[in-house]
Design a protein around this motif. Structure first.
Motif, PDB file in Angstrom:
ATOM      1  N   VAL A  97      12.265   2.135  -6.060  1.00 20.49           N
ATOM      2  CA  VAL A  97      13.246   1.888  -4.995  1.00 20.49           C
ATOM      3  C   VAL A  97      13.012   0.485  -4.425  1.00 20.49           C
ATOM      4  O   VAL A  97      11.921  -0.061  -4.578  1.00 20.49           O
ATOM      5  N   PRO A  98      14.030  -0.099  -3.782  1.00 23.74           N
ATOM      6  CA  PRO A  98      13.812  -1.417  -3.171  1.00 23.74           C
ATOM      7  C   PRO A  98      12.624  -1.365  -2.201  1.00 23.74           C
ATOM      8  O   PRO A  98      12.498  -0.412  -1.435  1.00 23.74           O
ATOM      9  N   GLY A  99      11.744  -2.323  -2.313  1.00 25.64           N
ATOM     10  CA  GLY A  99      10.571  -2.353  -1.451  1.00 25.64           C
ATOM     11  C   GLY A  99       9.351  -1.697  -2.077  1.00 25.64           C
ATOM     12  O   GLY A  99       8.249  -1.766  -1.532  1.00 25.64           O
ATOM     13  N   ALA A 100       9.538  -1.076  -3.255  1.00 25.13           N
ATOM     14  CA  ALA A 100       8.404  -0.420  -3.914  1.00 25.13           C
ATOM     15  C   ALA A 100       7.405  -1.449  -4.443  1.00 25.13           C
ATOM     16  O   ALA A 100       6.256  -1.122  -4.738  1.00 25.13           O
ATOM     17  N   LYS A 102       8.480  -3.985  -6.906  1.00 25.56           N
ATOM     18  CA  LYS A 102       8.796  -4.294  -8.312  1.00 25.56           C
ATOM     19  C   LYS A 102       8.559  -5.769  -8.631  1.00 25.56           C
ATOM     20  O   LYS A 102       7.891  -6.089  -9.599  1.00 25.56           O
ATOM     21  N   THR A 104       6.824  -8.084  -7.024  1.00 27.64           N
ATOM     22  CA  THR A 104       5.400  -8.442  -6.887  1.00 27.64           C
ATOM     23  C   THR A 104       4.632  -7.930  -8.114  1.00 27.64           C
ATOM     24  O   THR A 104       3.828  -8.649  -8.704  1.00 27.64           O
ATOM     25  N   ARG A 143      12.102 -14.205  -7.120  1.00 23.03           N
ATOM     26  CA  ARG A 143      11.239 -13.109  -6.709  1.00 23.03           C
ATOM     27  C   ARG A 143       9.952 -13.073  -7.529  1.00 23.03           C
ATOM     28  O   ARG A 143       9.015 -12.374  -7.170  1.00 23.03           O
ATOM     29  N   ASN A 236       1.829   2.081  -6.140  1.00 21.20           N
ATOM     30  CA  ASN A 236       1.547   0.692  -5.755  1.00 21.20           C
ATOM     31  C   ASN A 236       1.007   0.643  -4.314  1.00 21.20           C
ATOM     32  O   ASN A 236       1.003   1.651  -3.610  1.00 21.20           O
ATOM     33  N   LYS A 237       0.575  -0.523  -3.926  1.00 18.84           N
ATOM     34  CA  LYS A 237       0.073  -0.804  -2.576  1.00 18.84           C
ATOM     35  C   LYS A 237      -1.182   0.008  -2.262  1.00 18.84           C
ATOM     36  O   LYS A 237      -1.384   0.449  -1.124  1.00 18.84           O
ATOM     37  N   ASP A 239      -4.129  -0.464  -1.404  1.00 18.08           N
ATOM     38  CA  ASP A 239      -5.059  -1.444  -0.845  1.00 18.08           C
ATOM     39  C   ASP A 239      -5.200  -1.197   0.655  1.00 18.08           C
ATOM     40  O   ASP A 239      -4.412  -0.458   1.248  1.00 18.08           O
ATOM     41  N   SER A 275      -2.716  -2.133  -7.013  1.00 16.86           N
ATOM     42  CA  SER A 275      -2.143  -2.985  -5.970  1.00 16.86           C
ATOM     43  C   SER A 275      -1.585  -4.241  -6.631  1.00 16.86           C
ATOM     44  O   SER A 275      -2.341  -5.051  -7.189  1.00 16.86           O
ATOM     45  N   GLY A 276      -0.275  -4.351  -6.586  1.00 10.01           N
ATOM     46  CA  GLY A 276       0.368  -5.525  -7.180  1.00 10.01           C
ATOM     47  C   GLY A 276       0.003  -6.786  -6.420  1.00 10.01           C
ATOM     48  O   GLY A 276      -0.136  -7.857  -6.998  1.00 10.01           O
ATOM     49  N   LEU A 277      -0.204  -6.615  -5.118  1.00  5.78           N
ATOM     50  CA  LEU A 277      -0.478  -7.763  -4.264  1.00  5.78           C
ATOM     51  C   LEU A 277      -1.890  -8.309  -4.486  1.00  5.78           C
ATOM     52  O   LEU A 277      -2.097  -9.515  -4.562  1.00  5.78           O
TER      53      LEU A 277
HETATM   54  P1  GDP Z   1      10.900  -4.785  -4.666  1.00  6.77           P
HETATM   55  O1  GDP Z   1      12.028  -4.717  -3.697  1.00  6.77           O
HETATM   56  O2  GDP Z   1      10.658  -3.462  -5.308  1.00  6.77           O
HETATM   57  O3  GDP Z   1      11.006  -5.890  -5.664  1.00  6.77           O
HETATM   58  O4  GDP Z   1       9.575  -5.059  -3.790  1.00  6.77           O
HETATM   59  P2  GDP Z   1       8.790  -6.418  -3.486  1.00  6.77           P
HETATM   60  O5  GDP Z   1       7.946  -6.804  -4.643  1.00  6.77           O
HETATM   61  O6  GDP Z   1       9.738  -7.424  -2.975  1.00  6.77           O
HETATM   62  O7  GDP Z   1       7.795  -5.918  -2.340  1.00  6.77           O
HETATM   63  C1  GDP Z   1       8.250  -5.409  -1.107  1.00  6.77           C
HETATM   64  C2  GDP Z   1       7.201  -5.644  -0.036  1.00  6.77           C
HETATM   65  O8  GDP Z   1       6.011  -4.942  -0.359  1.00  6.77           O
HETATM   66  C3  GDP Z   1       6.819  -7.108   0.093  1.00  6.77           C
HETATM   67  O9  GDP Z   1       6.664  -7.394   1.438  1.00  6.77           O
HETATM   68  C4  GDP Z   1       5.504  -7.197  -0.648  1.00  6.77           C
HETATM   69  O10 GDP Z   1       4.667  -8.209  -0.140  1.00  6.77           O
HETATM   70  C5  GDP Z   1       4.904  -5.823  -0.392  1.00  6.77           C
HETATM   71  N1  GDP Z   1       4.005  -5.426  -1.485  1.00  6.77           N
HETATM   72  C6  GDP Z   1       4.282  -5.443  -2.811  1.00  6.77           C
HETATM   73  N2  GDP Z   1       3.214  -5.028  -3.528  1.00  6.77           N
HETATM   74  C7  GDP Z   1       2.236  -4.748  -2.626  1.00  6.77           C
HETATM   75  C8  GDP Z   1       0.894  -4.264  -2.738  1.00  6.77           C
HETATM   76  O11 GDP Z   1       0.350  -4.017  -3.808  1.00  6.77           O
HETATM   77  N3  GDP Z   1       0.203  -4.066  -1.569  1.00  6.77           N
HETATM   78  C9  GDP Z   1       0.753  -4.326  -0.364  1.00  6.77           C
HETATM   79  N4  GDP Z   1       0.025  -4.104   0.708  1.00  6.77           N
HETATM   80  N5  GDP Z   1       2.008  -4.778  -0.216  1.00  6.77           N
HETATM   81  C10 GDP Z   1       2.749  -4.987  -1.328  1.00  6.77           C
END
Ligand code: GDP
Length: 368
Positions: A97-100, A102, A104, A143, A236-237, A239, A275-277
Motif C-alpha cells: 500500500v502507499p507508504g509501505a 516500496k 525506499t 523516488r 518493512n520498517k 527498526d 528495514s528498507g531505511l
Molecule cells: P511507498 O509509498 O510505498 O513508496 O513508501 P516510501 O518508500 O515512500 O516510504 C514511506 C515512508 O516510510 C517514508 O517516509 C519513508 O522514509 C518511510 N520508510 C520507508 N522504509 C522505512 C523503514 O525501513 N523504516 C522506517 N522507519 N521508515 C521507513
C-alpha cells in the motif's frame, strides 16, 4: 533597389527600413529548433535493443505505449523479434500500500541485486490509477534516488493505458523488451489495491508483498487473496521501537499462513523482517528469494508458472481485443443506445436487448 518608392521622383510616403532583427530575444536563452527524431524502423529498434542501447529501448517502450495503430503495429513487430531473446531474467513483483516503503525498499533491493548479480536491473510499474491522477507515482525516478543514477538500472513509470488490463499488458510487453536488452532482473512494482496485484502476480516469478505493522498495536490486515498469491511477505520498517511489533506481526502472519494449503510451487511462503531505511535484513530476504528461484527451477515449477502466465495472457489479450472492438464499433454504439432506451422505457427486457446488441455485432438475426 529594395524600395523604389523612396526615390526622388516619388512624393508619397517613404518607407523606412526596419532595424535589423535581433539575433535572439534573450541572448542568454539558447533556443534551438526542436527537431523531430526520425522514426526508426523495426530493424533499427531491434538492433538497438539487442545492443543494450538505453535510448532506443526507451523509445521502443514509448512506441508500445502509443495508441496510434501504426505505432501498435510496429511495436508488435519489434516485440515479436525480441521474444526469442527474452525470458532470461528473474522477475520479481513488489506490492504494498502507499507508504509501505516500496520506493525506499526498491532502491535498496535494487542496489543489493545489482551488486550480487553483477547484471542489469529494470524497474517497471503497474498503476491503473495513473490515467486519472495524471501521471504515475510508481516507478517514478525521483523516488529511487540511488537506483535512478545507477548506470545499470532502467526505471520506467507505469504506462497509462486506461484499463488495468491495458496497462498490465504494456508492462508485460516492456518486460520482453528489457530482457532482450540484457536486463536480467526485472522488478514490477504495484500498489496494494484492487486487481493490480493479480495483474502483477501474472507476470512475475516471485511475488513479494510488503507489509508494515503500523503505528498502533493492531495488525494491518491482509486480504485472503493476497496471502494466497504471496510467495513472500516482507515486514518493512523493522527498526527502532517498531522491532517488537514486527516480531509479533511476523508470528501472526506465520500462523495465518499455516491455515493455507501448500502452494503449487511446493515452497512454503516465508515471512521476512527487514528495514528498507536502515538496510537490516535485506541480504537474508534476498538469500531466500534466490533460494526459491533455485528451488522452483529444480522442480520444474518455474517453467510451469511461466507457461501458465503465457496462457493467461493469451486469453487476456483476446478478451481485451474483443472488448475494445465490440464497444468501439459504430453499429454497437448505436444499438446499445437503442437498447438502453428500450430497457429504460420497459419496451424490452435487459436480456432481449443485450441479445440484440450482441447480434448487431456478431451478425445474427435480431430476436426482436
Ligand atoms: P511507498 O509509498 O510505498 O513508496 O513508501 P516510501 O518508500 O515512500 O516510504 C514511506 C515512508 O516510510 C517514508 O517516509 C519513508 O522514509 C518511510 N520508510 C520507508 N522504509 C522505512 C523503514 O525501513 N523504516 C522506517 N522507519 N521508515 C521507513
Amino acid at each position: 533597389m529594395e524600395h523604389p518608392e523612396n526615390e526622388e521622383q516619388y512624393k508619397g510616403l517613404r518607407v523606412e527600413t526596419s532595424p535589423t532583427s535581433p539575433g535572439s530575444v534573450n541572448p542568454y536563452l539558447n533556443f534551438r529548433a526542436k527537431r523531430r527524431k526520425p522514426e526508426l524502423t523495426a530493424d533499427q529498434y531491434v538492433e538497438g535493443i539487442l545492443a543494450g542501447d538505453v535510448t532506443i529501448l526507451s523509445r521502443a517502450v514509448t512506441l508500445l505505449e502509443s495508441t496510434r495503430p501504426e505505432h501498435e503495429q510496429l511495436a508488435q513487430q519489434v516485440i515479436a523479434r525480441c521474444l526469442p531473446h527474452a525470458g532470461k531474467s528473474v522477475r520479481i513483483g513488489i506490492s504494498g500500500v502507499p507508504g509501505a516503503g516500496k520506493s525506499t525498499s526498491i532502491d535498496e533491493f535494487g542496489l543489493h541485486v545489482l551488486e550480487r548479480t553483477g547484471g542489469k536491473l529494470a524497474v517497471l510499474a503497474i498503476d491503473p490509477t495513473s490515467e486519472r491522477t495524471g501521471g504515475s507515482i510508481l516507478g517514478d525516478k525521483t523516488r529511487m534516488e540511488k537506483l535512478s543514477v545507477h548506470p545499470k538500472s532502467f526505471i520506467r513509470p507505469s504506462p497509462s493505458g486506461g484499463s488495468l488490463g491495458g496497462v498490465a499488458r504494456k508492462t508485460r510487453e516492456t518486460i520482453v523488451l528489457c530482457e532482450a536488452a540484457g536486463y536480467n532482473t526485472i522488478f514490477v512494482e504495484t500498489v496494494g489495491v484492487g486487481q493490480s496485484e493479480t495483474a502483477c502476480h501474472s507476470m512475475v516469478d516471485f511475488f513479494l508483498v510488503l507489509q508494515v505493522t503500523g503505528t498502533g498495536d493492531e495488525l494491518q490486515g491482509i486480504k485472503r487473496g493476497i496471502m494466497e498469491m504471496a510467495d513472500g511477505i516482507a515486514l518493512n520498517k523493522c527498526d527502532g521501537d517498531n522491532v517488537e511489533r514486527c516480531k509479533l506481526a511476523a508470528a501472526y502472519y506465520k500462523n495465518a499462513l499455516h491455515l493455507f494449503p501448500t502452494p503449487p510451487s511446493g515452497w512454503t511462503t516465508q515471512v521476512y523482517m527487514y528495514s528498507g531505511l536502515f538496510g537490516y535484513g535485506i541480504k537474508e530476504l534476498w538469500d531466500s528469494i534466490y533460494e526459491y528461484i533455485d528451488f522452483v527451477k529444480h522442480n520444474g515449477y518455474f517453467e510451469e508458472r511461466r507457461n501458465n502466465q503465457n496462457l493467461y495472457w493469451l486469453h487476456e489479450t483476446i478478451e481485451q481485443a474483443i472488448h475494445s472492438r465490440f464497444y468501439n464499433d459504430p453499429r454497437v454504439i448505436a444499438a446499445l443506445q437503442q437498447a438502453e432506451d428500450d430497457v429504460r422505457a420497459a419496451r424490452q427486457t435487459s436480456f432481449r436487448a443485450a441479445e440484440n446488441v450482441l447480434n448487431t455485432y456478431f451478425g445474427l438475426n435480431s430476436v426482436r
